[in-house]
Write a protein that holds these residues in place. Structure first.
Motif, PDB file in Angstrom:
ATOM      1  N   MET A   1      11.059  43.173   0.292  1.00  0.00           N
ATOM      2  CA  MET A   1      10.293  43.997   1.215  1.00  0.00           C
ATOM      3  C   MET A   1      10.834  45.421   1.178  1.00  0.00           C
ATOM      4  O   MET A   1      12.046  45.605   1.229  1.00  0.00           O
ATOM      5  CB  MET A   1      10.413  43.504   2.654  1.00  0.00           C
ATOM      6  CG  MET A   1       9.632  42.295   2.998  1.00  0.00           C
ATOM      7  SD  MET A   1       9.675  41.989   4.788  1.00  0.00           S
ATOM      8  CE  MET A   1       8.132  41.124   4.907  1.00  0.00           C
ATOM      9  N   ASP A   2       9.927  46.359   1.162  1.00  0.00           N
ATOM     10  CA  ASP A   2      10.377  47.744   1.255  1.00  0.00           C
ATOM     11  C   ASP A   2      10.464  48.136   2.737  1.00  0.00           C
ATOM     12  O   ASP A   2      10.119  47.357   3.624  1.00  0.00           O
ATOM     13  CB  ASP A   2       9.467  48.678   0.463  1.00  0.00           C
ATOM     14  CG  ASP A   2       8.038  48.715   0.987  1.00  0.00           C
ATOM     15  OD1 ASP A   2       7.805  48.454   2.190  1.00  0.00           O
ATOM     16  OD2 ASP A   2       7.132  49.031   0.188  1.00  0.00           O
ATOM     17  N   ALA A   3      10.941  49.343   2.985  1.00  0.00           N
ATOM     18  CA  ALA A   3      11.175  49.787   4.367  1.00  0.00           C
ATOM     19  C   ALA A   3       9.910  49.752   5.218  1.00  0.00           C
ATOM     20  O   ALA A   3       9.964  49.384   6.393  1.00  0.00           O
ATOM     21  CB  ALA A   3      11.781  51.189   4.362  1.00  0.00           C
ATOM     22  N   SER A   4       8.763  50.108   4.652  1.00  0.00           N
ATOM     23  CA  SER A   4       7.524  50.093   5.446  1.00  0.00           C
ATOM     24  C   SER A   4       7.105  48.666   5.792  1.00  0.00           C
ATOM     25  O   SER A   4       6.613  48.407   6.896  1.00  0.00           O
ATOM     26  CB  SER A   4       6.390  50.826   4.719  1.00  0.00           C
ATOM     27  OG  SER A   4       6.000  50.130   3.552  1.00  0.00           O
ATOM     28  N   GLN A   5       7.312  47.727   4.892  1.00  0.00           N
ATOM     29  CA  GLN A   5       6.995  46.329   5.179  1.00  0.00           C
ATOM     30  C   GLN A   5       7.956  45.760   6.236  1.00  0.00           C
ATOM     31  O   GLN A   5       7.545  44.970   7.076  1.00  0.00           O
ATOM     32  CB  GLN A   5       7.057  45.493   3.900  1.00  0.00           C
ATOM     33  CG  GLN A   5       5.951  45.806   2.929  1.00  0.00           C
ATOM     34  CD  GLN A   5       6.169  45.123   1.599  1.00  0.00           C
ATOM     35  OE1 GLN A   5       7.262  45.203   1.017  1.00  0.00           O
ATOM     36  NE2 GLN A   5       5.150  44.439   1.129  1.00  0.00           N
ATOM     37  N   LYS A   7       9.310  47.473   8.598  1.00  0.00           N
ATOM     38  CA  LYS A   7       8.857  48.045   9.859  1.00  0.00           C
ATOM     39  C   LYS A   7       7.644  47.275  10.397  1.00  0.00           C
ATOM     40  O   LYS A   7       7.558  46.989  11.593  1.00  0.00           O
ATOM     41  CB  LYS A   7       8.526  49.528   9.684  1.00  0.00           C
ATOM     42  CG  LYS A   7       8.341  50.262  10.971  1.00  0.00           C
ATOM     43  CD  LYS A   7       8.313  51.759  10.741  1.00  0.00           C
ATOM     44  CE  LYS A   7       8.616  52.415  12.070  1.00  0.00           C
ATOM     45  NZ  LYS A   7       9.173  53.719  11.945  1.00  0.00           N
ATOM     46  N   GLN A   8       6.708  46.905   9.513  1.00  0.00           N
ATOM     47  CA  GLN A   8       5.549  46.101   9.928  1.00  0.00           C
ATOM     48  C   GLN A   8       5.997  44.741  10.455  1.00  0.00           C
ATOM     49  O   GLN A   8       5.487  44.255  11.465  1.00  0.00           O
ATOM     50  CB  GLN A   8       4.584  45.906   8.760  1.00  0.00           C
ATOM     51  CG  GLN A   8       3.849  47.139   8.338  1.00  0.00           C
ATOM     52  CD  GLN A   8       3.046  46.903   7.062  1.00  0.00           C
ATOM     53  OE1 GLN A   8       3.255  45.935   6.328  1.00  0.00           O
ATOM     54  NE2 GLN A   8       2.108  47.804   6.791  1.00  0.00           N
ATOM     55  N   PHE A   9       6.950  44.129   9.748  1.00  0.00           N
ATOM     56  CA  PHE A   9       7.504  42.850  10.192  1.00  0.00           C
ATOM     57  C   PHE A   9       8.107  42.982  11.588  1.00  0.00           C
ATOM     58  O   PHE A   9       7.841  42.172  12.480  1.00  0.00           O
ATOM     59  CB  PHE A   9       8.560  42.357   9.194  1.00  0.00           C
ATOM     60  CG  PHE A   9       9.590  41.449   9.795  1.00  0.00           C
ATOM     61  CD1 PHE A   9       9.257  40.171  10.216  1.00  0.00           C
ATOM     62  CD2 PHE A   9      10.901  41.881   9.963  1.00  0.00           C
ATOM     63  CE1 PHE A   9      10.215  39.336  10.789  1.00  0.00           C
ATOM     64  CE2 PHE A   9      11.860  41.059  10.526  1.00  0.00           C
ATOM     65  CZ  PHE A   9      11.515  39.787  10.937  1.00  0.00           C
ATOM     66  N   GLN A  10       8.922  44.016  11.787  1.00  0.00           N
ATOM     67  CA  GLN A  10       9.579  44.205  13.077  1.00  0.00           C
ATOM     68  C   GLN A  10       8.563  44.430  14.191  1.00  0.00           C
ATOM     69  O   GLN A  10       8.716  43.887  15.283  1.00  0.00           O
ATOM     70  CB  GLN A  10      10.556  45.379  13.010  1.00  0.00           C
ATOM     71  CG  GLN A  10      11.781  45.089  12.172  1.00  0.00           C
ATOM     72  CD  GLN A  10      12.663  46.307  11.982  1.00  0.00           C
ATOM     73  OE1 GLN A  10      12.186  47.432  11.896  1.00  0.00           O
ATOM     74  NE2 GLN A  10      13.962  46.071  11.900  1.00  0.00           N
ATOM     75  N   ASP A 123       7.710  38.814  -1.848  1.00  0.00           N
ATOM     76  CA  ASP A 123       6.263  38.994  -1.652  1.00  0.00           C
ATOM     77  C   ASP A 123       5.750  38.351  -0.366  1.00  0.00           C
ATOM     78  O   ASP A 123       4.544  38.280  -0.138  1.00  0.00           O
ATOM     79  CB  ASP A 123       5.482  38.488  -2.863  1.00  0.00           C
ATOM     80  CG  ASP A 123       5.687  37.010  -3.138  1.00  0.00           C
ATOM     81  OD1 ASP A 123       6.516  36.366  -2.445  1.00  0.00           O
ATOM     82  OD2 ASP A 123       5.012  36.481  -4.048  1.00  0.00           O
ATOM     83  N   THR A 124       6.644  37.899   0.498  1.00  0.00           N
ATOM     84  CA  THR A 124       6.247  37.362   1.804  1.00  0.00           C
ATOM     85  C   THR A 124       5.617  38.478   2.627  1.00  0.00           C
ATOM     86  O   THR A 124       6.153  39.589   2.671  1.00  0.00           O
ATOM     87  CB  THR A 124       7.471  36.795   2.550  1.00  0.00           C
ATOM     88  OG1 THR A 124       8.086  35.791   1.733  1.00  0.00           O
ATOM     89  CG2 THR A 124       7.085  36.202   3.901  1.00  0.00           C
ATOM     90  N   THR A 125       4.491  38.184   3.286  1.00  0.00           N
ATOM     91  CA  THR A 125       3.849  39.211   4.104  1.00  0.00           C
ATOM     92  C   THR A 125       4.647  39.424   5.383  1.00  0.00           C
ATOM     93  O   THR A 125       5.317  38.508   5.879  1.00  0.00           O
ATOM     94  CB  THR A 125       2.409  38.821   4.474  1.00  0.00           C
ATOM     95  OG1 THR A 125       2.451  37.680   5.346  1.00  0.00           O
ATOM     96  CG2 THR A 125       1.559  38.531   3.236  1.00  0.00           C
ATOM     97  N   PRO A 126       4.593  40.638   5.941  1.00  0.00           N
ATOM     98  CA  PRO A 126       5.300  40.900   7.197  1.00  0.00           C
ATOM     99  C   PRO A 126       4.892  39.941   8.321  1.00  0.00           C
ATOM    100  O   PRO A 126       5.746  39.465   9.075  1.00  0.00           O
ATOM    101  CB  PRO A 126       4.907  42.341   7.527  1.00  0.00           C
ATOM    102  CG  PRO A 126       4.645  42.968   6.194  1.00  0.00           C
ATOM    103  CD  PRO A 126       4.008  41.868   5.390  1.00  0.00           C
TER     104      PRO A 126
END
Length: 159
Positions: A1-5, A7-10, A123-126
C-alpha cells in the motif's frame, strides 16, 4: 500500500471505530517505519472506571515487494507500579494462552503492551483491510479483556 491507500484505510477504519463510539486520534508517523501517521484508538476495558483503557495504535508497514504488515499494538499499562517483577513473570504464562499476538514490557518506560502483526498482500483494498482490522480489533479486545484486571492488579494499578 502506498501512503494514499494507507490514509484511505485509516479513514475507513476510523469511521467504523467511531460508529462504535470509540475515540480516535492521529500521531505523526514521520521518521518511523510505518506508511503515514499512526491511528490511535482508546479501548475501554470495563464499564466501571473510565480510566481503564487500552491505547491501541494501528500502523501499516512495508514488508516485502508483495506484502505489507498491519500492526496492532496496545498499551495496556502506561506505567507499571511496584508489581513489575511479578507482572513480568506472569506475562510468560499469559503468552502461552493468548490466541493472537503476545504481551510484552517496554522496559524503558515500564509499560505493558500487546502486539499483533498481520501480513497482507499489497493489492488489498483499503476497505477490505479496514474490515479485516475491525475483525482483529474485536478478537484482540476479547483476548485482552481476559487478562486486563489481573494485569492491573499485579501491575500495581487497581482496575
Amino acid at each position: 500500500m502506498d501512503a494514499s491507500q494507507v490514509k484511505q484505510f485509516q479513514k475507513s477504519l476510523e469511521e467504523k471505530l467511531r460508529e462504535r463510539k470509540l475515540e480516535t486520534a492521529y500521531v505523526d508517523g514521520s521518521g518511523g517505519l510505518q506508511e503515514g501517521d499512526i491511528l490511535r484508538v482508546l479501548l475501554p476495558m470495563n464499564d466501571t472506571n473510565e480510566k481503564n483503557v487500552a491505547l491501541l495504535e494501528v500502523m501499516v508497514t512495508r514488508y516485502t515487494e508483495d506484502s505489507d504488515l498491519l500492526t496492532l499494538c496496545s498499551t495496556i499499562l502506561s506505567e507499571i507500579g511496584p508489581g513489575f517483577e511479578a507482572l513480568k513473570e506472569r506475562i510468560f504464562d499469559w503468552n502461552l494462552n493468548i490466541p493472537l499476538g503476545a504481551f510484552g514490557i517496554y522496559r524503558q518506560e515500564k509499560q505493558m503492551y500487546h502486539k499483533y502483526t498481520l501480513p497482507f498482500p499489497v493489492d488489498t483494498t483499503p476497505e477490505a483491510l479496514a474490515e479485516r482490522a475491525m475483525d482483529l480489533i474485536g478478537l484482540i479486545y476479547d483476548a485482552l479483556a481476559v487478562f486486563y484486571e489481573d494485569a492491573m492488579r499485579i501491575g500495581g494499578q487497581p482496575a
